[in-house]
Design a protein around this motif. Sequence first.
Motif, PDB file in Angstrom:
ATOM      1  N   THR A  35      34.909  32.593  42.802  1.00  0.00           N
ATOM      2  CA  THR A  35      34.594  31.216  43.185  1.00  0.00           C
ATOM      3  C   THR A  35      35.707  30.634  44.043  1.00  0.00           C
ATOM      4  OG1 THR A  35      33.352  30.927  41.145  1.00  0.00           O
ATOM      5  CG2 THR A  35      34.014  28.937  42.309  1.00  0.00           C
ATOM      6  N   ARG A  38      35.541  32.126  47.568  1.00  0.00           N
ATOM      7  CA  ARG A  38      34.457  31.558  48.374  1.00  0.00           C
ATOM      8  C   ARG A  38      34.797  30.164  48.861  1.00  0.00           C
ATOM      9  NH1 ARG A  38      29.039  33.517  45.162  1.00  0.00           N
ATOM     10  NH2 ARG A  38      29.134  35.666  45.864  1.00  0.00           N
ATOM     11  N   GLN A  39      35.463  29.376  48.048  1.00  0.00           N
ATOM     12  CA  GLN A  39      35.845  28.030  48.450  1.00  0.00           C
ATOM     13  C   GLN A  39      36.890  28.063  49.555  1.00  0.00           C
ATOM     14  OE1 GLN A  39      37.113  26.199  44.814  1.00  0.00           O
ATOM     15  NE2 GLN A  39      35.053  25.594  44.219  1.00  0.00           N
ATOM     16  N   ARG A  41      37.316  30.370  51.771  1.00  0.00           N
ATOM     17  CA  ARG A  41      36.890  31.137  52.937  1.00  0.00           C
ATOM     18  C   ARG A  41      36.772  30.257  54.172  1.00  0.00           C
ATOM     19  NH1 ARG A  41      31.946  35.122  51.939  1.00  0.00           N
ATOM     20  NH2 ARG A  41      30.912  33.135  51.845  1.00  0.00           N
TER      21      ARG A  41
END
Length: 83
Positions: A35, A38-39, A41
């Motif tokens: 998580t 992904r944040q 990225r």
Amino acid sequence: MEEVSLRFMSEMTFVLAIVFITIVVPLWLLLHYITRWRQSRGLSREDEHMLEELWESAGRMEERIETLERILDEQNSEWRRPK
């Protein structure tokens, strides 16, 4: 009877603790960091602003280089030839 029940509860607690440590904790950590990855990225607003400034600077620099090349072409057309 109580002694058997207490021993069973103690063993069950130990087994559950081992299962929790070996399965739940690693999965939780894995999902947590996926998580986070992904944040992070995407670009932050600050990064986007800096990238925009760099893009504008590159455009201005390109115009300056083209102007200098035109001036040099007018003054000496053979400046581009290797010696």
